[in-house]
Design an enzyme around this catalytic site. Structure first.
Site, mmCIF file in Angstrom:
data_model
loop_
_atom_site.group_PDB
_atom_site.id
_atom_site.type_symbol
_atom_site.label_atom_id
_atom_site.label_comp_id
_atom_site.label_asym_id
_atom_site.label_seq_id
_atom_site.Cartn_x
_atom_site.Cartn_y
_atom_site.Cartn_z
ATOM 1 C CG HIS B 137 -1.920 0.948 1.399
ATOM 2 N ND1 HIS B 137 -1.674 2.251 1.772
ATOM 3 C CD2 HIS B 137 -3.261 0.852 1.218
ATOM 4 C CE1 HIS B 137 -2.830 2.900 1.819
ATOM 5 N NE2 HIS B 137 -3.809 2.085 1.482
ATOM 6 C CG ASP B 213 0.369 -2.451 6.051
ATOM 7 O OD1 ASP B 213 -0.529 -2.524 6.919
ATOM 8 O OD2 ASP B 213 0.190 -1.944 4.927
ATOM 9 C CD GLN B 216 -6.957 -4.636 4.325
ATOM 10 O OE1 GLN B 216 -7.953 -5.243 4.720
ATOM 11 N NE2 GLN B 216 -7.022 -3.382 3.911
ATOM 12 C CE LYS B 239 -7.187 -0.265 6.372
ATOM 13 N NZ LYS B 239 -7.879 0.356 5.245
ATOM 14 C CB CYS B 378 -3.662 3.213 -1.510
ATOM 15 S SG CYS B 378 -4.679 4.623 -1.089
#
Lengths: 132, 422
Positions: B137, B213, B216, B239, B378
């Site tokens: 991202h 990261d 998700q 999220k 993104c």
């Protein structure tokens, strides 16, 4: 339950799809008087326009781009409208004229798509005729 | 807690009954955009919020709002306790042995910037390598680009295979000379689940710190930083059923202890004189200014909600939905699905339909009440790599149902009819 598709045809009339798939004045111009390219960073729509002027008249115009049907059809329609017009006439074309030409309901989220071609045209015109 | 804290079934996934109970906790699912039931398939961008989260924040503002730390009165103490309790909940949720390792930031983006700034500027020098992957991202790309430019360091990228997995064949060569290996746990565009434990271990043996990261991953699967053995990890609250405006940077304590501050001002100091200051210990050192207190409380409630269901079940249910979606969407003519097979992916599905641009498809689906994301997610360099200007992305979460996937299929069929595609 979800059988009501009314409004969708309004959004994508046949002539929009036709301009999307068979864009008018597609391509680039050798020896253009002005070239401008811009994109919409949020969605990646991209349009480039080349202009050729003679005696203050848009003698030829070509565009090249990629993106959604609305952005590409809008740019294609616009090239048809301005070809043969004087720079001054073309410079007077506004947002409302573009939306009226498209003749479809454009939601706020898609307004940028519909108006990208106009933005590129205006920039190209101001490059070609800075005094205007 | 009203619902979902005690699941009705002990199955390893969610039953239709469980999902119905969960859906009842999400007020927004009663909305009717364009007169249609809301079909929300954009949770990878931001999830919806259960009443438990909304009420926890409301309760905070109604009963005990005050600035935290150093308030010598009852409601400030309550607010401080709630803020620190949220930190402890988050720490337990991600397997962190120590709550002080969890820094509250605005979102994962700020967390990654913090690492690039505070750790990166201390350790990365001329000619050093920062290794990323081709599926990052922008938030796990741009901070490293800026660090590399400033320090005259080199960016390298782990390539992806045709089906959207990391191609690890050249990883050792790419890691040579690397100070940092930053990668996503789950691709936000392709749904690919990356082997975090393996990647972190290989970073460590090459002498690089690993930065994960986990935006998700944390919402949709069990995450345990002790098992991952990574060095830093960042994720966003919004999220994972929590509010916007807060996220978490987790870091190994000894690394955080050695880092200078990022943002500075009140709350992050120890002793301040006119000419100089000393800084507070972690986590306070990295939480300058009044933090997002209500949001921390809301995030704590979101963690409670997810733990009440169980992350194993969240993950399994989403996997089931992904399987159904891959089967049904994959059976449609002129539909191209990007990313790996079901065994390597989660409930994030990017697709294109014939020559219909993603925005046109999303507009048509919107009129049917179906919310999907359209664009580059993104992830512009990845789109270039896939050779498409944009994709349409559907992402699933605990409140989605197989019936909603059927509606998505019907919506795509409708778009094909309008665009005159077989």
């Amino acid at each position: 339950m979800q059988d009501d598709f009314s409004g969708m045809e309004e959004l994508y009339r046949d002539f929009i799809l036709d301009h999307y798939r068979n864009p008018r004045n597609a391509g680039t111009l050798e020896g253009a008087d002005a070239t401008y390219e811009d994109n919409n960073p949020l969605c990646g729509d991209r349009i480039r326009m080349d202009l050729k002027l003679r005696d203050g008249v848009i003698e030829d115009i070509k565009f090249k781009g990629r993106g959604c049907a609305i952005s590409q059809a809008s740019a294609s329609l616009l090239t048809e409208v301005v070809k043969g017009k004087t720079v001054a006439e073309a410079a007077r074309i506004g947002k409302e004229d573009v939306l009226e030409n498209l003749g479809i309901q454009i939601s706020a989220a898609r307004l940028k798509c519909a108006l990208l071609g106009l933005k590129v045209l205006k920039e190209a015109l101001s490059l070609a005729a800075p005094d205007l | 807690m009203k619902v979902a804290s005690k699941p009705a079934s002990v199955s390893q996934s969610l039953t239709p009954h469980d999902v119905a109970r969960i859906r009842a906790n999400f007020p927004i699912l009663g909305e009717r955009p364009h007169g249609k039931p809301l079909v929300f398939l954009d949770s990878a961008a931001s999830s919806q919020k259960p009443v438990q989260v909304i009420e926890a924040m409301d309760d905070y503002y109604r009963r005990y709002h005050a600035n935290i730390h150093r308030g010598i009165y009852h409601i400030s103490e309550l607010a401080t306790e709630a803020y620190e309790e949220a930190r402890s909940k988050v720490a337990r949720f991600i397997g962190s042995p120590c709550a002080a390792e969890c820094i509250f930031v605005r979102n994962a983006t700020e967390g990654l910037n913090l690492v690039a700034y505070a750790w990166g500027r201390q350790h990365v020098g001329r000619g050093d390598v920062i290794l990323l992957t081709e599926m990052e991202h922008h938030s796990n790309l741009v901070p490293w680009q800026i660090l590399a430019q400033e320090r005259e360091a080199t960016l390298r990228f782990v390539p992806i295979t045709k089906d959207g997995q990391l191609d690890l064949r050249s990883l050792d060569r790419l890691l040579a000379g690397a100070k940092i290996f930053a990668f996503t746990a789950v691709s936000n565009t392709l749904g690919t689940i990356n082997p975090v434990t393996e990647l972190a271990a290989r970073a460590k043996s090459a002498g690089a710190v690993s930065v994960v990261d986990a935006c998700q991953a944390v919402p949709r699967m069990p995450v345990d930083v002790t098992q991952w053995q990574c060095d830093f990890m960042a994720f966003s609250s919004h999220k994972m059923l929590g509010p916007t405006g807060i996220g978490v940077l987790w870091g190994r304590k000894e690394l955080l202890d050695s880092m200078p501050p990022f943002l500075t001002g009140g709350g992050m100091i120890n002793v301040v004189e006119y000419e100089r200051s000393t800084y507070a210990d972690v986590p306070a050192r990295f939480e300058a200014g009044t933090p997002a207190i209500a949001e921390a409380v809301g995030l704590g409630a979101a963690v409670d909600y997810l733990q009440g269901i169980g992350m194993e079940r969240v993950h399994n249910y989403e996997h089931e939905l992904a399987q159904i979606a891959l089967d049904k969407l994959g059976a449609l003519s002129n539909v191209t699905i990007y990313g790996p097979g079901i065994e390597h992916r989660t409930g994030v599905i990017s697709l294109t339909v014939g020559d219909i641009h993603a925005h046109d498809l999303a507009s048509i689906l919107d009129r049917l009440g179906i919310c999907v994301r359209a664009g580059h997610h993104c992830n512009q360099p990845l789109m270039e790599k896939l050779g498409v200007p944009a994709t349409t992305r559907a992402s699933f979460y605990i409140y989605n149902t197989p019936e909603e996937i059927d509606l998505l299929v019907r919506g795509i069929e409708e778009a094909k009819r309008i665009f005159k595609i077989a």
